[in-house]
Design a protein around this motif. Structure first.
Motif, PDB file in Angstrom:
ATOM      1  N   UNK A 186       0.589  -0.776  -0.002  1.00 37.62           N
ATOM      2  CA  UNK A 186      -0.027  -0.380  -0.352  1.00 37.62           C
ATOM      3  C   UNK A 186       0.583   1.158  -0.173  1.00 37.62           C
ATOM      4  N   UNK A 187       2.291   1.715   1.552  1.00 43.60           N
ATOM      5  CA  UNK A 187       2.760   2.508   0.989  1.00 43.60           C
ATOM      6  C   UNK A 187       3.292   2.855  -0.160  1.00 43.60           C
ATOM      7  N   UNK A 188       4.036   1.995  -1.072  1.00 40.32           N
ATOM      8  CA  UNK A 188       5.004   2.200  -2.202  1.00 40.32           C
ATOM      9  C   UNK A 188       3.485   2.633  -3.169  1.00 40.32           C
ATOM     10  N   UNK A 189       2.727   1.491  -3.044  1.00 39.28           N
ATOM     11  CA  UNK A 189       1.916   1.672  -4.757  1.00 39.28           C
ATOM     12  C   UNK A 189       1.271   3.701  -4.122  1.00 39.28           C
ATOM     13  N   UNK A 190       1.130   4.099  -3.256  1.00 41.74           N
ATOM     14  CA  UNK A 190       0.810   5.326  -2.737  1.00 41.74           C
ATOM     15  C   UNK A 190       2.002   6.347  -3.492  1.00 41.74           C
TER      16      UNK A 190
END
Length: 541
Positions: A186-190
């Protein structure tokens, strides 16, 4: 030809090379090549700010060391650490010494993709750790709220990290390496979603499977990719995700096994393309038979026949109900209403627009009565799916099937995420060579050989384009190329013709057909590859 190796094959070769190489040398060599490409990309835009998206493991280390090289040349570099406690220690220390800035991407799911940093692919990291004491200080500064004097830009966190990425002129994707699997967390995708600058991928775009090119969630789409030592399946199966791929030589070649698959180059195709010799005539160059078209699809006959006419200098005979239309379009073709009346040929193409009912089955059966190589395409593949006796008749013969994914499913099951494995399995199961069409076309034979033709564009994805391809294949079979080479060379040339016909705008299949002579001239040039079609390039230092 260029070889393509799986991530497992590359890891094993790296283990051998690492045992013979001074500590740290491979990563520094790879990072230097990465930095050279980054500088060239910056030169095009005039930018001076680089952001590094750094995950755990080798790719993060490569990115950090490349950041060190860029800082030494006066470029502003900020590393966004997705997992500060697992960032490559030596690379992080080097970047700090060179004046690079560091922020932490705090928050849930800050890692890259499943499996990053683990497995046998971490041999380089285990061998190349050094100078750990100053790194612990950097990590403490990144993780803590009091960061003064720690070489860290601000307190870190998602907001700071996103701001760094938005201001960057170039972003280096060092999130996940060849040991990683699955989509971005999630964080990397954001953070990736916040990027507006060009992205330079380290080894592969994060979130894209290294061995199949499959994407099943958030993933990076790179502007360009730098890889090290060997091409991997992702570079040819997901070319549109990778952009141009630049291969940096790190000395791995002598330690690599037999390639998992191969990629044809223009010189391979040009050297094998049939051209008339001083003693040739229209018969000795190969007579191609085309059995295609119907009252519903007469255009398929015209496209396949015309492609065969333009592909070689021999003779083309046509058999089918669209004979009048074929004669009108191509007066040099000997057009008849039936295979029995067509005369002798050295190969047949059967199936484009021929129908899937009884007439289509009878047409395929009549072609198979002739003991010559054949390209079985389109409706004839669907016929094979419903006629087990015909399917058995093709086994062990010089036959090339040319299905797209839906046709493939009718004779060999669903393609699934691994196109190379699917084509190989079908070739072994059916006992013939299989050309699985798509943006990444795979040609596999029953012996397990596989060619992959990558394409970063979709100009060939137009109605009738497959008919043109089957006509080219038939002509090459008649000229004496085996099914594997005929499929590979025809696919390559078809892609060049599509790019020439389109020239930046959509073009119909008839335009692709008429671009065949120009494409042949292109691949036969001594200097080789057409830039639109050359997906991979070589970076030399």
């Amino acid at each position: 030809m260029r070889g393509v190796w799986t991530s497992g094959q590359v890891r094993e070769a790296e283990e051998v090379l690492l045992a013979r190489t001074p500590e740290g040398a491979l990563m520094r060599r790879a990072a230097f090549g990465l930095a050279v490409r980054a500088r060239r990309m910056l030169a095009r835009s005039g930018g001076q700010q680089v952001a590094l998206l750094v995950g755990a493991g080798n790719n993060g280390g490569d990115a950090l060391w490349a950041g060190y090289e860029l800082r030494r040349r006066g470029i502003a570099v900020t590393a966004v650490l997705l997992d500060p406690q697992r960032a490559h220690p030596a690379g992080l220390a080097a970047l700090r010494r060179a004046g690079g800035r560091v922020v932490a991407a705090d928050g849930p799911g800050a890692g890259g993709g499943r499996g990053e940093g683990g497995g046998p692919g971490e041999a380089r990291e285990r061998r190349e750790r050094e100078d750990l004491a100053p790194v612990r200080a950097v990590r403490a500064g990144v993780a803590g709220a009091g960061v003064a004097g720690a070489g860290v830009a601000g307190a870190g966190g998602p907001g700071a990290a996103a701001g760094v990425l938005r201001r960057a002129d170039l972003v280096v994707d060092g999130i996940v390496g060849i040991s990683g699997r699955g989509p971005l967390r999630e964080r990397a995708a954001t953070l990736v979603a916040a990027v507006t600058a060009p992205i330079l991928a380290v080894d592969l775009p994060s979130g894209v499977d290294p061995d199949t090119g499959a994407v099943d969630g958030p993933a990076v789409t790179a502007t360009e990719t730098v890889t090290f030592g060997a091409l991997k399946p992702v570079h040819v199966l997901a070319a549109a995700r990778c952009g141009p791929v630049h291969l940096v030589d790190i000395g791995l070649a002598p330690h690599l096994p037999t390639p998992h698959a191969e990629v044809l180059e223009a010189a391979d195709v040009g050297a094998r393309w049939p051209v008339p010799g001083p003693a040739d005539d229209k018969y000795t160059q190969g007579v191609t038979g085309i059995a295609a078209g119907s009252a519903t699809y007469p255009g398929a006959a015209v496209l396949a026949t015309g492609a065969a006419v333009l592909a070689t200098s021999g003779m083309v005979r046509f058999a089918g109900s669209a004979a009048d239309g074929v004669r009108a379009a191509w007066p040099e073709v000997i057009a008849t209403d039936s295979i029995a009346a067509a005369g002798q040929t050295q190969a047949w193409t059967v199936g484009p627009g021929s129908g899937t009912g009884d007439d289509g089955a009878a047409l395929l059966a009549a072609v198979l009565e002739h003991d010559v190589p054949a390209c079985v395409d389109a409706d004839a593949i669907t016929v094979l799916g419903t006629h087990p006796a015909l399917r058995e008749r093709i086994r062990g013969r010089e036959i090339l099937l040319t299905p797209h994914d839906r046709e493939f499913a009718r004779v060999a099951g669903e393609v699934g995420p691994d196109r190379i494995a699917a084509a190989r399995h079908a070739a072994a199961q059916l006992g013939v060579t299989v050309l699985l069409k798509g943006n990444a076309t795979v040609v596999a034979d029953p012996d397990g050989r596989a060619l992959v033709h990558p394409s970063a564009t979709s100009w060939a994805a137009t109605a009738g384009s497959g008919d043109v391809l089957s006509g080219i294949v038939g002509a090459l079979l008649a000229a004496g190329l085996g099914p594997w080479w005929a499929g590979g060379c025809a696919t390559y040339l078809h892609g060049v013709a599509a790019a020439l016909a389109a020239d930046g705008a959509p073009a119909p299949a008839s335009a692709i057909q008429h671009a065949i002579p120009a494409a042949i001239r292109r691949v036969r040039r001594a200097d080789g590859v057409h830039p639109v079609h050359d997906v991979t390039t070589w970076t030399k230092r």
